[in-house]
Design a protein around this motif. Structure first.
Motif, PDB file in Angstrom:
ATOM      1  N   UNK A   8      12.824 -25.004 -67.646  1.00 19.46           N
ATOM      2  CA  UNK A   8      13.238 -24.275 -66.669  1.00 19.46           C
ATOM      3  C   UNK A   8      11.684 -23.728 -66.173  1.00 19.46           C
ATOM      4  N   UNK A   9      12.060 -24.042 -64.567  1.00 21.80           N
ATOM      5  CA  UNK A   9      10.703 -23.740 -63.161  1.00 21.80           C
ATOM      6  C   UNK A   9      11.552 -22.204 -62.804  1.00 21.80           C
ATOM      7  N   UNK A  10      11.143 -21.241 -63.326  1.00 27.29           N
ATOM      8  CA  UNK A  10      11.778 -20.130 -62.649  1.00 27.29           C
ATOM      9  C   UNK A  10      10.757 -19.608 -61.665  1.00 27.29           C
ATOM     10  N   UNK A  11      11.341 -19.240 -60.562  1.00 25.96           N
ATOM     11  CA  UNK A  11      10.660 -19.040 -58.703  1.00 25.96           C
ATOM     12  C   UNK A  11      11.186 -17.232 -58.025  1.00 25.96           C
ATOM     13  N   UNK A  12      10.583 -16.651 -57.020  1.00 25.98           N
ATOM     14  CA  UNK A  12      10.938 -15.059 -56.223  1.00 25.98           C
ATOM     15  C   UNK A  12      10.298 -16.265 -54.672  1.00 25.98           C
ATOM     16  N   UNK A  13      11.290 -16.269 -54.457  1.00 24.99           N
ATOM     17  CA  UNK A  13      10.865 -15.923 -52.637  1.00 24.99           C
ATOM     18  C   UNK A  13      11.460 -15.766 -51.458  1.00 24.99           C
ATOM     19  N   UNK A  14      11.023 -15.683 -50.099  1.00 27.11           N
ATOM     20  CA  UNK A  14      11.616 -14.805 -49.266  1.00 27.11           C
ATOM     21  C   UNK A  14      11.076 -13.473 -49.656  1.00 27.11           C
ATOM     22  N   UNK A  15      11.427 -12.422 -49.181  1.00 26.15           N
ATOM     23  CA  UNK A  15      10.670 -11.390 -48.989  1.00 26.15           C
ATOM     24  C   UNK A  15      11.281 -10.535 -50.499  1.00 26.15           C
ATOM     25  N   UNK A  16      10.059 -10.080 -51.121  1.00 24.84           N
ATOM     26  CA  UNK A  16      10.380  -8.911 -52.730  1.00 24.84           C
ATOM     27  C   UNK A  16      11.454  -8.226 -52.490  1.00 24.84           C
ATOM     28  N   UNK A  17      11.966  -8.102 -53.196  1.00 23.51           N
ATOM     29  CA  UNK A  17      12.985  -7.316 -53.498  1.00 23.51           C
ATOM     30  C   UNK A  17      12.898  -6.159 -54.979  1.00 23.51           C
ATOM     31  N   UNK A  18      13.161  -4.929 -55.230  1.00 23.75           N
ATOM     32  CA  UNK A  18      13.412  -4.363 -56.617  1.00 23.75           C
ATOM     33  C   UNK A  18      13.862  -4.251 -57.696  1.00 23.75           C
ATOM     34  N   UNK A  19      13.899  -5.476 -58.828  1.00 20.38           N
ATOM     35  CA  UNK A  19      14.947  -5.957 -59.875  1.00 20.38           C
ATOM     36  C   UNK A  19      14.128  -7.579 -59.854  1.00 20.38           C
ATOM     37  N   UNK A  20      13.775  -8.020 -59.537  1.00 22.86           N
ATOM     38  CA  UNK A  20      13.202  -9.665 -59.304  1.00 22.86           C
ATOM     39  C   UNK A  20      12.252  -9.694 -60.461  1.00 22.86           C
ATOM     40  N   UNK A  21      11.715  -8.803 -60.816  1.00 23.32           N
ATOM     41  CA  UNK A  21      10.882  -8.995 -62.268  1.00 23.32           C
ATOM     42  C   UNK A  21      12.138  -8.667 -63.254  1.00 23.32           C
ATOM     43  N   UNK A 139      29.129  -8.688 -54.394  1.00 21.41           N
ATOM     44  CA  UNK A 139      28.702  -7.908 -53.583  1.00 21.41           C
ATOM     45  C   UNK A 139      27.912  -7.431 -53.277  1.00 21.41           C
ATOM     46  N   UNK A 140      27.052  -7.441 -54.522  1.00 20.22           N
ATOM     47  CA  UNK A 140      25.708  -7.033 -54.112  1.00 20.22           C
ATOM     48  C   UNK A 140      24.485  -7.378 -54.011  1.00 20.22           C
ATOM     49  N   UNK A 141      22.980  -8.153 -54.154  1.00 16.00           N
ATOM     50  CA  UNK A 141      22.202  -8.451 -54.166  1.00 16.00           C
ATOM     51  C   UNK A 141      21.016  -7.569 -54.418  1.00 16.00           C
ATOM     52  N   UNK A 142      19.929  -8.618 -55.324  1.00 14.77           N
ATOM     53  CA  UNK A 142      18.811  -7.546 -55.702  1.00 14.77           C
ATOM     54  C   UNK A 142      18.308  -6.669 -55.199  1.00 14.77           C
ATOM     55  N   UNK A 143      17.868  -5.578 -55.148  1.00 13.78           N
ATOM     56  CA  UNK A 143      16.862  -4.749 -54.762  1.00 13.78           C
ATOM     57  C   UNK A 143      18.019  -3.919 -53.077  1.00 13.78           C
ATOM     58  N   UNK A 144      19.319  -4.603 -53.510  1.00 17.26           N
ATOM     59  CA  UNK A 144      19.645  -3.204 -52.578  1.00 17.26           C
ATOM     60  C   UNK A 144      19.943  -1.760 -52.637  1.00 17.26           C
ATOM     61  N   UNK A 145      20.506  -2.063 -54.054  1.00 16.54           N
ATOM     62  CA  UNK A 145      20.584  -0.844 -53.802  1.00 16.54           C
ATOM     63  C   UNK A 145      19.437   0.327 -54.244  1.00 16.54           C
ATOM     64  N   UNK A 146      18.816   0.005 -54.814  1.00 15.59           N
ATOM     65  CA  UNK A 146      17.234   0.404 -54.952  1.00 15.59           C
ATOM     66  C   UNK A 146      16.646   0.587 -53.846  1.00 15.59           C
ATOM     67  N   UNK A 147      16.781   0.576 -52.528  1.00 12.88           N
ATOM     68  CA  UNK A 147      16.909   0.539 -50.894  1.00 12.88           C
ATOM     69  C   UNK A 147      17.617   1.151 -50.440  1.00 12.88           C
ATOM     70  N   UNK A 148      18.231   1.412 -50.664  1.00 15.42           N
ATOM     71  CA  UNK A 148      19.377   2.509 -49.976  1.00 15.42           C
ATOM     72  C   UNK A 148      18.821   3.698 -50.522  1.00 15.42           C
TER      73      UNK A 148
END
Ligand code: ATP
Length: 327
Positions: A8-21, A139-148
Motif C-alpha cells: 500500500x502507498x500512503x500520502x498526505x495532500x493539501x493543507x497539513x492537519x494535526x492527526x495526519x501522523x 461528522x468530523x475531519x482529522x485536525x478540526x478538533x485540535x484547530x478549534x
C-alpha cells in the motif's frame, strides 16, 4: 480468497492537519499486521509524479502519534491536474509495485483521487484530513478538533485583554468557504457574534447587537470572523463597525497558521487512528474510490464523487443559539 494487495502507498495532500501522523501510523501498523508492506509517498501528488518514495516499517512511525504536521510532507500539485501528470504518477507507483493507495487530505485531494481512479485501476481509499471540517460523509475531519481548541486557547487569552481595557476584538479564524471553525470555537468562547461565509453579514445588525451589549453593561467583546466572510475578513468588518461606532476601541487579531499546527487533541488522535485502521480494512475488503468517515459513531464509506460534490452543511440553529447565549 487470496489478498491481491501486497503493498500500500500512503500520502498526505493539501493543507497539513494535526492527526495526519497518527493516521499514517495506523495505516502502517494495520497493514503490517495483515502482512502488507507500506510505502510512504512524500509530498502528496507531487511526490507521486517525482517518484519520492520511502519504505515505512513499524519503527518508522514510532513516536509520531502526538506530533502535528505530517512527517511524509504534504503539497499542492498543479501537475496532477493534467492527464500527463497523472500518467507519470501511475507509472511511478507501478514501478514501485504499489497496488493500492490511501490518500489523506481534503476535498481537492479526493477530486484528484477521483480523476486518477477513473483513469487507472489502482484501488484508492481516502481519509478526510483537513482542519476545515467541510467534507460531506463524516461528522468530523482529522485536525478540526485540535484547530478549534487552538482557537479557544488563543481567544481566552485575548478575552483577558479585551476585558481589562474595555476593547472590542475582531478575531479572524480559518475557513475560506465554511464556518465550522468559527461556529464551534465561537460558541466555546462565548463570542458576542460569529460571522461565517454561509450567512450574509449585515453591519447594521452587528452594530445594533454591540450597542445593545453596551446598554447592558458589556464593556468589551469578541467577534469571531471566518476569513471567508462576505464582508471580507476581520479587518474589513472592524473598519465598517468603527465607522459607525467611533466610540468603540476596536482591535483585530488574525490567528492565521497557528491554527494548523500543534499536537493533535485526544479526539483527533483517536479519530485518525480509527480512520487509518478502517482505510486498510476497506482496501482488504475490495473497496475503492471511497472516503472513510464516521457518522453518528458508525464507520461510513462515501464515494469520492459524493464527498466532493456535496458539502457538509453548517448548523444554523447553533448560530442562533450562540446569539441568544451571548445576550
Ligand atoms: P485543504 O482542505 O487543506 O485545502 P485539499 O485536499 O482540499 O486540502 P487542495 O489543494 O484543494 O487541498 O487539493 C490538493 C491537491 O489535489 C491539489 O494540489 C491537486 O494536486 C489535487 N487536485 C485537486 N483537484 C483536482 C482535480 N480536479 N483533478 C486532479 N487533481 C486535483
Amino acid at each position: 480468497m487470496n489478498n491481491p494487495i501486497k503493498t500500500i502507498g500512503v500520502f498526505t495532500s493539501g493543507g497539513d492537519a494535526p492527526g495526519m501522523n497518527a493516521a499514517i501510523r495506523a495505516v502502517v501498523r494495520t497493514a503490517l499486521y495483515n502482512k502488507i508492506e507500506v510505502v510512504g509517498i512524500c509530498r502528496g501528488y507531487e511526490g507521486m509524479i517525482d517518484g519520492e518514495f520511502i519504505r515505512l516499517e513499524s519503527h518508522s512511525v514510532s513516536n509520531i502519534i502526538q506530533r502535528g504536521g505530517t512527517f511524509i510532507k504534504t503539497a499542492r500539485s498543479e501537475r496532477f491536474h493534467t492527464a500527463q501528470g497523472r500518467k507519470q504518477a501511475y507509472e511511478n507507483i507501478k514501478k514501485e509495485n504499489i497496488d493500492a493507495i490511501i490518500a489523506i487530505g481534503g476535498d481537492g485531494t479526493f477530486r484528484g483521487a477521483l480523476a486518477f481512479n477513473q483513469e487507472y485501476n489502482t484501488p484508492i481509499v481516502g481519509i478526510p484530513g483537513t482542519i476545515d471540517n467541510d467534507l460531506f460523509g463524516t461528522d468530523f475531519t482529522i485536525g478540526y478538533d485540535t484547530a478549534i481548541n487552538t482557537v479557544v486557547e488563543a481567544v481566552d487569552k485575548i478575552r483577558d485583554t479585551a476585558g481589562s481595557h474595555d476593547m472590542l476584538f475582531f478575531i479572524e479564524v480559518m475557513g475560506r468557504d465554511a464556518g465550522f471553525i468559527a461556529l464551534r470555537s465561537g460558541i466555546a468562547v462565548g463570542a458576542e457574534d460569529i460571522l461565517v461565509p454561509e450567512t450574509t453579514t449585515r453591519v447594521e445588525d452587528l452594530v445594533n447587537k454591540l450597542r445593545f451589549d453596551r446598554r447592558n453593561n458589556k464593556t468589551s467583546g469578541i467577534i469571531i470572523v471566518s476569513e471567508g466572510d462576505d464582508l471580507g475578513g476581520a479587518y474589513k468588518v472592524a473598519e465598517q463597525v468603527k465607522m459607525k461606532c467611533p466610540e468603540f476601541q476596536t482591535r483585530v487579531t488574525v490567528l492565521g497558521h497557528v491554527q494548523r499546527g500543534g499536537n493533535p487533541s485526544c479526539m483527533d488522535r483517536v479519530l485518525s487512528s480509527t480512520m487509518g485502521y478502517e482505510a486498510v480494512l476497506a482496501l482488504l475488503d475490495g473497496k475503492s474510490g471511497v472516503m472513510v468517515g464516521i457518522i453518528n459513531k458508525q464507520i461510513a464509506l462515501t464515494s469520492f464523487e459524493k464527498a466532493t460534490k456535496h458539502h457538509q452543511e453548517i448548523n444554523k440553529e447553533m448560530l442562533e443559539m450562540a446569539r441568544i447565549l451571548s445576550l
